[in-house]
Design a protein around this motif. Structure first.
Motif, PDB file in Angstrom:
ATOM      1  N   LYS A  47       1.840  -6.288  -9.310  1.00  0.00           N
ATOM      2  CA  LYS A  47       0.426  -6.302  -8.919  1.00  0.00           C
ATOM      3  C   LYS A  47      -0.120  -4.934  -8.541  1.00  0.00           C
ATOM      4  O   LYS A  47      -1.326  -4.698  -8.631  1.00  0.00           O
ATOM      5  CB  LYS A  47       0.222  -7.259  -7.743  1.00  0.00           C
ATOM      6  CG  LYS A  47       0.509  -8.698  -8.089  1.00  0.00           C
ATOM      7  CD  LYS A  47       0.308  -9.586  -6.877  1.00  0.00           C
ATOM      8  CE  LYS A  47       0.596 -11.036  -7.241  1.00  0.00           C
ATOM      9  NZ  LYS A  47       0.415 -11.930  -6.104  1.00  0.00           N
ATOM     10  N   ASP A  48       0.739  -4.031  -8.064  1.00  0.00           N
ATOM     11  CA  ASP A  48       0.289  -2.729  -7.571  1.00  0.00           C
ATOM     12  C   ASP A  48       0.028  -1.746  -8.705  1.00  0.00           C
ATOM     13  O   ASP A  48       0.761  -1.705  -9.690  1.00  0.00           O
ATOM     14  CB  ASP A  48       1.328  -2.123  -6.629  1.00  0.00           C
ATOM     15  CG  ASP A  48       1.478  -2.894  -5.333  1.00  0.00           C
ATOM     16  OD1 ASP A  48       0.607  -3.717  -5.026  1.00  0.00           O
ATOM     17  OD2 ASP A  48       2.478  -2.670  -4.633  1.00  0.00           O
ATOM     18  N   VAL A  49      -1.023  -0.947  -8.536  1.00  0.00           N
ATOM     19  CA  VAL A  49      -1.348   0.132  -9.460  1.00  0.00           C
ATOM     20  C   VAL A  49      -1.447   1.408  -8.625  1.00  0.00           C
ATOM     21  O   VAL A  49      -2.100   1.421  -7.579  1.00  0.00           O
ATOM     22  CB  VAL A  49      -2.683  -0.128 -10.191  1.00  0.00           C
ATOM     23  CG1 VAL A  49      -3.020   1.031 -11.120  1.00  0.00           C
ATOM     24  CG2 VAL A  49      -2.630  -1.444 -10.954  1.00  0.00           C
ATOM     25  N   HIS A  50      -0.792   2.477  -9.081  1.00  0.00           N
ATOM     26  CA  HIS A  50      -0.766   3.756  -8.369  1.00  0.00           C
ATOM     27  C   HIS A  50      -1.531   4.804  -9.180  1.00  0.00           C
ATOM     28  O   HIS A  50      -1.448   4.829 -10.405  1.00  0.00           O
ATOM     29  CB  HIS A  50       0.675   4.246  -8.191  1.00  0.00           C
ATOM     30  CG  HIS A  50       1.552   3.262  -7.492  1.00  0.00           C
ATOM     31  ND1 HIS A  50       1.702   3.240  -6.133  1.00  0.00           N
ATOM     32  CD2 HIS A  50       2.321   2.241  -7.966  1.00  0.00           C
ATOM     33  CE1 HIS A  50       2.529   2.273  -5.790  1.00  0.00           C
ATOM     34  NE2 HIS A  50       2.918   1.646  -6.890  1.00  0.00           N
ATOM     35  N   PHE A  51      -2.260   5.679  -8.469  1.00  0.00           N
ATOM     36  CA  PHE A  51      -2.926   6.799  -9.123  1.00  0.00           C
ATOM     37  C   PHE A  51      -3.232   7.886  -8.104  1.00  0.00           C
ATOM     38  O   PHE A  51      -3.189   7.660  -6.899  1.00  0.00           O
ATOM     39  CB  PHE A  51      -4.203   6.356  -9.857  1.00  0.00           C
ATOM     40  CG  PHE A  51      -5.285   5.796  -8.976  1.00  0.00           C
ATOM     41  CD1 PHE A  51      -6.280   6.616  -8.467  1.00  0.00           C
ATOM     42  CD2 PHE A  51      -5.324   4.442  -8.685  1.00  0.00           C
ATOM     43  CE1 PHE A  51      -7.293   6.094  -7.666  1.00  0.00           C
ATOM     44  CE2 PHE A  51      -6.339   3.908  -7.890  1.00  0.00           C
ATOM     45  CZ  PHE A  51      -7.318   4.739  -7.381  1.00  0.00           C
ATOM     46  N   HIS A 106      -2.993  10.112  -3.003  1.00  0.00           N
ATOM     47  CA  HIS A 106      -2.253   9.178  -3.840  1.00  0.00           C
ATOM     48  C   HIS A 106      -2.616   7.781  -3.340  1.00  0.00           C
ATOM     49  O   HIS A 106      -2.556   7.508  -2.143  1.00  0.00           O
ATOM     50  CB  HIS A 106      -0.743   9.395  -3.746  1.00  0.00           C
ATOM     51  CG  HIS A 106       0.019   8.423  -4.583  1.00  0.00           C
ATOM     52  ND1 HIS A 106       0.114   8.550  -5.945  1.00  0.00           N
ATOM     53  CD2 HIS A 106       0.664   7.285  -4.262  1.00  0.00           C
ATOM     54  CE1 HIS A 106       0.806   7.536  -6.422  1.00  0.00           C
ATOM     55  NE2 HIS A 106       1.158   6.751  -5.420  1.00  0.00           N
ATOM     56  N   VAL A 107      -3.014   6.906  -4.260  1.00  0.00           N
ATOM     57  CA  VAL A 107      -3.576   5.611  -3.900  1.00  0.00           C
ATOM     58  C   VAL A 107      -2.780   4.483  -4.552  1.00  0.00           C
ATOM     59  O   VAL A 107      -2.349   4.603  -5.695  1.00  0.00           O
ATOM     60  CB  VAL A 107      -5.048   5.532  -4.373  1.00  0.00           C
ATOM     61  CG1 VAL A 107      -5.672   4.200  -4.009  1.00  0.00           C
ATOM     62  CG2 VAL A 107      -5.858   6.673  -3.806  1.00  0.00           C
ATOM     63  N   THR A 108      -2.601   3.403  -3.799  1.00  0.00           N
ATOM     64  CA  THR A 108      -2.046   2.165  -4.339  1.00  0.00           C
ATOM     65  C   THR A 108      -3.107   1.087  -4.159  1.00  0.00           C
ATOM     66  O   THR A 108      -3.634   0.911  -3.061  1.00  0.00           O
ATOM     67  CB  THR A 108      -0.766   1.746  -3.591  1.00  0.00           C
ATOM     68  OG1 THR A 108       0.166   2.824  -3.634  1.00  0.00           O
ATOM     69  CG2 THR A 108      -0.146   0.509  -4.220  1.00  0.00           C
ATOM     70  N   VAL A 109      -3.440   0.391  -5.253  1.00  0.00           N
ATOM     71  CA  VAL A 109      -4.435  -0.682  -5.195  1.00  0.00           C
ATOM     72  C   VAL A 109      -3.825  -1.988  -5.679  1.00  0.00           C
ATOM     73  O   VAL A 109      -2.837  -1.997  -6.415  1.00  0.00           O
ATOM     74  CB  VAL A 109      -5.699  -0.352  -6.032  1.00  0.00           C
ATOM     75  CG1 VAL A 109      -6.433   0.841  -5.470  1.00  0.00           C
ATOM     76  CG2 VAL A 109      -5.368  -0.158  -7.489  1.00  0.00           C
ATOM     77  N   ARG A 110      -4.459  -3.079  -5.250  1.00  0.00           N
ATOM     78  CA  ARG A 110      -4.034  -4.431  -5.641  1.00  0.00           C
ATOM     79  C   ARG A 110      -5.249  -5.346  -5.543  1.00  0.00           C
ATOM     80  O   ARG A 110      -6.130  -5.133  -4.718  1.00  0.00           O
ATOM     81  CB  ARG A 110      -2.945  -4.935  -4.698  1.00  0.00           C
ATOM     82  CG  ARG A 110      -2.424  -6.315  -5.069  1.00  0.00           C
ATOM     83  CD  ARG A 110      -1.445  -6.861  -4.068  1.00  0.00           C
ATOM     84  NE  ARG A 110      -0.320  -5.959  -3.870  1.00  0.00           N
ATOM     85  CZ  ARG A 110       0.587  -6.125  -2.909  1.00  0.00           C
ATOM     86  NH1 ARG A 110       0.509  -7.139  -2.069  1.00  0.00           N
ATOM     87  NH2 ARG A 110       1.578  -5.286  -2.786  1.00  0.00           N
TER      88      ARG A 110
END
Length: 125
Positions: A47-51, A106-110
């Motif tokens: 589920k997690d997306v990193h950018f 640095h970001v993690t989204v869900r």
């Protein structure tokens, strides 16, 4: 108005709003309950997306931050977005402490409750 009505009115106005947390300088809105925040903090590779991005604007009282994000795609398919500038909610307004416009992060989204939310954000040097 009689005294009893005034006391009730004042009590209702001063009751804490569900999800609001008092900080030292202001009130910060929390979008999730404490239990939901704990669940969202647990990593989930599907589920997690990193950018990595740069902060455009920060609103600690509203619990939001504006970032330009690259193309986002989660393994489970719940997130699929083209690159753009977007305002993200964070799972806890405390994540925004110390962030300023132009900071590299640095970001993690869900996806949580239908919204794409930041579960982790770290300032880079």
């Amino acid at each position: 108005m009689e005294l009893r009505t005034w006391v009730v009115a004042i009590a209702l106005v001063t009751l804490p709003v569900h999800g609001a947390v008092a900080s030292s300088s202001d009130l910060a809105f929390e979008w999730l309950s404490p239990t939901e925040r704990l669940q969202a903090q647990r990593p989930d590779p599907a589920k997690d997306v990193h950018f990595t991005s740069f902060v455009e604007t920060v609103d600690t009282t509203g619990g939001v931050v504006a970032l330009f994000h690259p193309e986002l795609s989660s393994r489970d398919g719940t997130i699929s977005m083209r690159p753009r500038m977007m305002t993200f909610h964070v799972i806890s307004s405390g994540l925004l402490r110390g962030l300023s416009p132009r900071d590299k992060v640095h970001v993690t989204v869900r996806r949580i409750r239908g919204a794409i939310m930041i579960t982790n954000i770290q300032k880079l040097r």
